[in-house]
Design an enzyme around this catalytic site. Structure first.
Site, mmCIF file in Angstrom:
data_model
loop_
_atom_site.group_PDB
_atom_site.id
_atom_site.type_symbol
_atom_site.label_atom_id
_atom_site.label_comp_id
_atom_site.label_asym_id
_atom_site.label_seq_id
_atom_site.Cartn_x
_atom_site.Cartn_y
_atom_site.Cartn_z
ATOM 1 N N CYS A 50 0.814 -1.217 0.000
ATOM 2 C CA CYS A 50 0.000 0.000 0.000
ATOM 3 C C CYS A 50 0.846 1.266 0.000
ATOM 4 O O CYS A 50 0.386 2.321 -0.422
ATOM 5 C CB CYS A 50 -0.957 0.008 1.190
ATOM 6 N N ARG A 52 4.268 1.404 -1.193
ATOM 7 C CA ARG A 52 5.411 1.418 -2.118
ATOM 8 C C ARG A 52 5.269 0.330 -3.172
ATOM 9 O O ARG A 52 4.615 -0.694 -2.954
ATOM 10 C CB ARG A 52 6.703 1.216 -1.346
ATOM 11 N N PRO A 114 5.579 -4.508 11.657
ATOM 12 C CA PRO A 114 6.084 -5.836 11.305
ATOM 13 C C PRO A 114 5.555 -6.408 9.997
ATOM 14 O O PRO A 114 6.144 -7.339 9.454
ATOM 15 C CB PRO A 114 5.611 -6.694 12.486
ATOM 16 N N GLN A 115 4.447 -5.872 9.470
ATOM 17 C CA GLN A 115 3.829 -6.481 8.291
ATOM 18 C C GLN A 115 4.733 -6.444 7.059
ATOM 19 O O GLN A 115 4.693 -7.336 6.215
ATOM 20 C CB GLN A 115 2.495 -5.774 7.964
ATOM 21 N N GLN A 119 5.572 -9.089 3.827
ATOM 22 C CA GLN A 119 5.356 -8.714 2.427
ATOM 23 C C GLN A 119 6.623 -8.886 1.599
ATOM 24 O O GLN A 119 6.576 -9.318 0.444
ATOM 25 C CB GLN A 119 4.850 -7.268 2.368
ATOM 26 N N THR A 192 -3.194 -7.978 5.641
ATOM 27 C CA THR A 192 -3.662 -6.761 6.316
ATOM 28 C C THR A 192 -5.110 -6.909 6.749
ATOM 29 O O THR A 192 -5.493 -6.470 7.841
ATOM 30 C CB THR A 192 -3.501 -5.541 5.396
#
Length: 414
Positions: A50, A52, A114-115, A119, A192
């Site tokens: 979301c 980059r 942390p997400q 990714q 997410t």
């Protein structure tokens, strides 16, 4: 071979620009086939989130950057947006440093979130699945993952429960005091979306509806909460009528919720999708409140100070990790050169040795043959160093001459 990255991110590009240049939602295999078909592009990893979209590449000629930009521009729907106005190019160690900081959450809109590591890992896995990653790029990503793991274990950079998803829920709470009496619709059951679901369940709303392309994934997530239900995206018109809060985190190429779906009922719309899934015009209706990813910045700023100290500790770990990686790469390069040197010498010796042994077997003078063999080997082994020293001397490259003298144990003072 050179390592580069091309990036468009939230630091330089607002959400409408990031939406145009996002590569999420497209056929991944097709993306890799098309980028690897570009001359001088050897390997690639594509990351699109979301905040980059970045492409990491091993290339054989830096001039290929223009061709890559043309390739990327081909996926932009609005021709008024030109990628040359927004992209950032990184090269060599700058790429590795950036990727390490990115995976550790230091480049995120939410410091330390942390997400992003998950990714990055997903992007790496997809690249491997599409046979797009090579040995060098693979080593880079393995070191990046090891660095991120170390940062998580040795610092508290991710201690505060702050993420884009958490910040989105914080915004919803600011608008609606009593969420326990509200119906919440979450669109998207990806990483997410699942995180959003967990944060929402902690607030015990009246009902949570989770809509996704494949209902199986939504059912798996909602099964843990008795007031939750799973739905297909095709049910959105009916679900929106029931919902007080609508949060979207889904990969789509056009708006899936527009003004025609809503009536006079006040609602909070939060869109953390890139490209955007909820039409921004929803916010123009007086009864609605609308937030996009960029609006989450204010919530995020409140939490940055708590993590700045841990960020400096993480930076030190990253610098050390980069130094370790570069030292190891130097060893790999030198070991490869040494191996090639021995193979070259073996080839020279084997050819001359076979000829010499054949002559001895045919009754030739062994002593004379051995002397001749030694002379030939000396001549062949020293041929390229001698040529190199002569060329360096012609060009006035005294540094090369000194280096070659040291290699052969000669007196560098003469």
């Amino acid at each position: 071979m050179a390592l580069i990255s091309l990036a468009i991110d939230y630091k330089k590009s607002p959400i409408e620009v990031r939406s145009e240049f996002a590569l999420s939602g497209l056929d991944v295999s097709m993306l890799y086939r098309s980028i690897l078909a570009i001359d001088n592009v050897v390997h690639a990893v594509i990351l699109s989130t979301c905040n980059r979209t970045e492409v990491y590449l091993e290339i054989s000629d830096l001039r290929v950057v223009d061709d890559i930009l043309v390739w990327w521009q081909g996926y932009v729907r609005n021709p008024n947006y030109k990628i040359k106005d927004y992209f950032k190019l990184r090269q060599g160690t700058e790429v590795i440093m950036h990727l390490m900081k990115l995976a550790c959450g230091l480049e995120s809109m939410v410091l330390g979130e942390p997400q992003i590591l998950g990714q990055v890992k997903d992007s790496y896995t997809l690249s491997k699945k599409n046979h797009a990653i090579g040995k060098e790029l693979d080593r880079v990503f393995q070191k990046v993952f090891a660095t991120a793991k170390r940062v998580r274990s040795e610092t508290r950079i991710g201690y505060c429960p702050v993420s884009v998803a958490f910040s989105a829920i914080t915004l919803a709470k600011r608008q609606l005091d009593n969420i326990s009496s509200k119906n919440v619709l979450i669109i998207g059951a990806g990483q997410t979306g699942e995180l959003l679901f967990r944060h929402v369940t902690a607030l015990a709303p009246k009902q949570i509806m989770l809509a996704n392309r494949t209902i199986e994934k939504a059912q798996k997530i909602t099964s843990v909460f008795r007031n939750a239900s799973a739905h297909y995206l095709s049910e959105l018109p009916q679900l929106i009528k029931k919902a007080d809060i609508i949060i979207a985190a889904v990969n789509v190429l056009e708006y899936i919720v527009t003004c025609k779906y809503v009536g006079d009922k006040p609602r909070v719309f939060i869109d953390i999708s890139i490209p955007q899934a909820l039409d921004p015009k929803l916010g123009e209706l007086e009864q609605n409140v609308y937030y996009c990813v960029d609006d989450i910045n204010a919530v995020i700023e409140d939490n940055k100070d708590k993590r700045k100290y841990e960020s400096s500790k993480a930076q030190k770990i990253i610098v050390k990790s980069l130094e370790e990686y570069l030292e190891k790469e130097k060893a790999i390069i030198s070991n490869s050169a040494i191996k090639e040197l021995f193979q070259k010498a073996d080839g020279l010796v084997d050819l001359s040795l076979e000829k010499s042994l054949a002559k001895i077997r045919n009754g030739k003078d062994a002593e004379e043959i051995i002397k001749r063999f030694a002379y030939e080997i000396k001549k062949k082994v020293l041929h390229y160093p001698v040529v190199g020293m002569k060329e360096a001397s012609k060009q006035g490259r005294s540094d090369c001459l000194v280096c070659m003298k040291r290699m052969f144990g000669l007196n560098v003072e003469k």
